[in-house]
Design an enzyme around this catalytic site. Sequence first.
Site, PDB file in Angstrom:
ATOM      1  N   PRO A  11     -11.165  56.392 -12.658  1.00 17.31           N
ATOM      2  CA  PRO A  11     -10.169  57.382 -13.055  1.00 17.31           C
ATOM      3  C   PRO A  11      -9.102  56.773 -13.978  1.00 17.31           C
ATOM      4  CG  PRO A  11      -9.771  56.658 -10.805  1.00 17.31           C
ATOM      5  CD  PRO A  11     -10.846  55.779 -11.368  1.00 17.31           C
ATOM      6  N   CYS A  12      -8.211  57.635 -14.431  1.00 17.65           N
ATOM      7  CA  CYS A  12      -7.096  57.260 -15.295  1.00 17.65           C
ATOM      8  C   CYS A  12      -6.320  56.097 -14.674  1.00 17.65           C
ATOM      9  CB  CYS A  12      -6.183  58.477 -15.445  1.00 17.65           C
ATOM     10  SG  CYS A  12      -4.699  58.182 -16.370  1.00 17.65           S
ATOM     11  N   PRO A  13      -5.879  55.089 -15.368  1.00 20.38           N
ATOM     12  CA  PRO A  13      -5.944  54.905 -16.822  1.00 20.38           C
ATOM     13  C   PRO A  13      -7.131  54.039 -17.258  1.00 20.38           C
ATOM     14  CG  PRO A  13      -4.543  53.230 -15.897  1.00 20.38           C
ATOM     15  CD  PRO A  13      -5.102  54.010 -14.733  1.00 20.38           C
TER      16      PRO A  13
END
Lengths: 80, 202
Positions: free
Chosen positions: A17-19
Amino acid sequence: MSEELRSDKVMDLKGLPCPMPVVKVSKGIKEVEIGQVVEAVTSDPGALADFPAWARTSGNEILKTEQSDGVIKFYIKRNA
Amino acid sequence: MAENLVKKADGFEQPGQNIGRFEEIDKKVAELQAQIESLSRETPENKLSIIAFSGDLDKALASLIIATGAVAMGMDVVMFFTFWGTPLLRDGKKKVRGKDIMGKMFGKMLPKGAGKPKLSKMNMGGMGTAMMKSLMEKKNVASLEELLNLAGELGVRIFICEMSMDLMGFKREEMVDYPGLSYAGVATFLEEAKNSKVQLFI
């Protein structure tokens, strides 16, 4: 009809997932020559907005985006 | 063409007037040069300055995600850890001696390192934080410690507020081994922030 895109490096970023997708692709693209293409595969839906934003800001070019089965594939040409 | 030549010839006939003109142009050029210099001094760099003020898990996560993301975007990143953010940079494994009673108290009550902070909401005596952490692990979201390590690898510069250190009785020997970690005050932050396109207070 459309020419098959050839990539010089494939990055599997699925499940991250982000980042992480953007952080990793920004590192990974430095490992190919300018003009070469990185194929980045991610499962992060946010990447649909984030990769183009990253490419615009970092001066690289997304040649093609493919979507299938919750997986997004970007072909990114290193321009910078 | 012929007219121009005539004009030029006219100019040569009045050298005094021309010298005056040149001096004027020289002055203008110097003025412009000074202006350009001051403009480029004032133009913000492609840089992000973050004040990491909060010691809450959620807010610290946000600031480190933005910091690492900004490096990916090609930005230079500076983080200033101050006040409640300061204890997040303590190393849980390091022990120090010689603290006074207040220092010992703060040391005990504040989180010792990036693995310790709690959520700002829904902590529920630690239960909420534990649930959030297990959820983060399940969903592969990087932990605060991982993000801090990543920030170090990516070259995010970190400053710690000297005054907070002193106030809370922290010693440099108990802080994490972070590449280029340094200690500074408000002027250092403002100098960086002034030249940054983006500044955040989290």
